[in-house]
Design a protein around this motif. Structure first.
Motif, short mmCIF file in Angstrom:
data_model
loop_
_atom_site.label_atom_id
_atom_site.label_comp_id
_atom_site.label_asym_id
_atom_site.label_seq_id
_atom_site.Cartn_x
_atom_site.Cartn_y
_atom_site.Cartn_z
N LYS A 135 0.82 -1.21 0.00
CA LYS A 135 0.00 0.00 0.00
C LYS A 135 0.85 1.26 0.00
O LYS A 135 1.93 1.28 0.58
N ALA A 136 0.30 2.30 -0.62
CA ALA A 136 0.85 3.66 -0.54
C ALA A 136 -0.37 4.58 -0.51
O ALA A 136 -0.92 4.93 -1.55
N LEU A 137 -0.82 4.93 0.70
CA LEU A 137 -2.06 5.67 0.86
C LEU A 137 -1.87 6.89 1.75
O LEU A 137 -0.99 6.91 2.61
N LEU A 138 -2.74 7.87 1.57
CA LEU A 138 -2.85 9.02 2.45
C LEU A 138 -4.33 9.16 2.80
O LEU A 138 -5.17 9.35 1.92
N LEU A 139 -4.64 9.03 4.09
CA LEU A 139 -6.02 9.12 4.57
C LEU A 139 -6.11 10.33 5.51
O LEU A 139 -5.43 10.36 6.54
N THR A 140 -6.94 11.30 5.16
CA THR A 140 -7.11 12.50 5.97
C THR A 140 -8.56 12.56 6.42
O THR A 140 -9.47 12.55 5.59
N THR A 141 -8.76 12.61 7.75
CA THR A 141 -10.10 12.60 8.31
C THR A 141 -10.30 13.81 9.20
O THR A 141 -9.50 14.07 10.10
N ASP A 142 -11.38 14.53 8.96
CA ASP A 142 -11.78 15.64 9.82
C ASP A 142 -13.01 15.22 10.60
O ASP A 142 -13.97 14.68 10.04
N HIS A 143 -12.95 15.46 11.91
CA HIS A 143 -14.06 15.17 12.82
C HIS A 143 -14.56 16.50 13.38
O HIS A 143 -13.77 17.26 13.95
N THR A 144 -15.83 16.77 13.22
CA THR A 144 -16.45 17.99 13.74
C THR A 144 -17.59 17.59 14.66
O THR A 144 -18.47 16.82 14.26
N ARG A 145 -17.58 18.10 15.89
CA ARG A 145 -18.60 17.72 16.87
C ARG A 145 -19.99 18.08 16.34
O ARG A 145 -20.22 19.18 15.87
N GLU A 146 -20.92 17.10 16.44
CA GLU A 146 -22.30 17.31 15.97
C GLU A 146 -22.99 18.42 16.75
O GLU A 146 -23.67 19.26 16.19
N THR A 147 -22.84 18.42 18.07
CA THR A 147 -23.40 19.46 18.93
C THR A 147 -22.22 20.14 19.60
O THR A 147 -21.58 19.56 20.48
N PRO A 148 -21.86 21.36 19.18
CA PRO A 148 -20.69 22.03 19.75
C PRO A 148 -20.76 22.14 21.27
O PRO A 148 -21.83 22.27 21.85
N THR A 149 -19.58 22.08 21.88
CA THR A 149 -19.48 22.21 23.31
C THR A 149 -19.90 23.62 23.73
O THR A 149 -19.38 24.59 23.20
N PRO A 150 -20.86 23.75 24.65
CA PRO A 150 -21.29 25.09 25.09
C PRO A 150 -20.10 25.88 25.68
O PRO A 150 -19.24 25.32 26.33
N GLY A 151 -20.12 27.17 25.40
CA GLY A 151 -19.10 28.04 25.97
C GLY A 151 -17.81 28.10 25.18
O GLY A 151 -16.88 28.78 25.57
N THR A 152 -17.72 27.38 24.07
CA THR A 152 -16.51 27.47 23.26
C THR A 152 -16.71 28.57 22.24
O THR A 152 -17.67 28.59 21.49
#
Length: 158
Positions: A135-152
Motif C-alpha cells: 500500500k501507498a495511501l494518504l487518509l485525511t479525516t476531519d471530525h467535527t462535533r455534531e453538537t458544539p461544546t457550550p461556551g466554546t
C-alpha cells in the motif's frame, strides 16, 4: 505548538457524536475516494469509549456503506487512551495533552503512521500515511462535533 488545542483528557474530549469526513488517496495510482458519515463515541463500563463509525465510502465513483468499531480504553498515563480494534487487538496509543500525537501501527509489511491534531474544541483531524509493499495511501479525516461544546468561542471551521 502553534495551532494545537491541548486536551487534558482524551476520553472526555472524544465522548459524543462527530461528523466524519475522510479523503483516501492512493499515492501509486492517484485514485481518490471520499467517506462521509458519523462517529459515535459511547461510554463503556470500564471508563473507556466504544467508537462506531458509519457512512458511505465512494471509490472510483461507486458508493458503498462502510463502518468500523474501535475501543478507546484508559491509557497507561491519566488523560490518554489505548486504542484497540473491536476484537481487542492493539491498534495504537493516543495522547492529546499537547494537542498533537503521532502513532505507528505495523500491519504485515506495511506501516501506518498517524498524526492526530486537535484544531479546536469541536474539531480534530487524523492523517494516516500508509507505506509498504502492498500500500501507498494518504487518509485525511476531519471530525467535527455534531453538537458544539457550550461556551466554546471558536471561529467557524473552514
Amino acid at each position: 505548538m502553534d495551532g494545537f488545542w491541548p486536551v487534558p483528557d482524551v476520553l472526555t474530549y472524544l465522548a459524543g457524536d462527530w461528523r466524519t469526513e475522510r479523503t483516501v488517496r492512493d499515492l501509486a495510482s492517484g485514485d481518490e475516494g471520499v467517506f462521509s458519515g458519523t462517529t459515535a463515541f459511547g461510554r463503556l463500563e470500564d471508563g473507556g469509549l466504544l467508537s462506531h463509525e458509519s457512512g458511505i465510502f465512494v471509490w472510483q465513483g461507486v458508493p458503498r456503506p462502510a463502518e468500523r468499531t474501535l475501543r478507546f480504553l484508559p491509557g497507561a498515563t491519566p488523560g490518554t487512551a489505548d486504542v484497540r480494534f473491536s476484537d481487542g487487538r492493539p491498534f495504537h496509543d493516543l495522547d492529546l495533552t499537547s494537542g498533537h500525537h503521532r502513532a505507528d501501527h505495523p500491519c504485515a509489511a506495511d506501516l501506518y503512521r498517524g498524526d492526530f491534531t486537535v484544531l479546536a474544541a469541536n474539531h480534530w483531524r487524523t492523517v494516516w500515511r500508509v507505506g509498504g509493499p502492498a500500500k501507498a495511501l494518504l487518509l485525511t479525516t476531519d471530525h467535527t462535533r455534531e453538537t458544539p461544546t457550550p461556551g466554546t468561542d471558536e471561529p467557524p471551521i473552514p
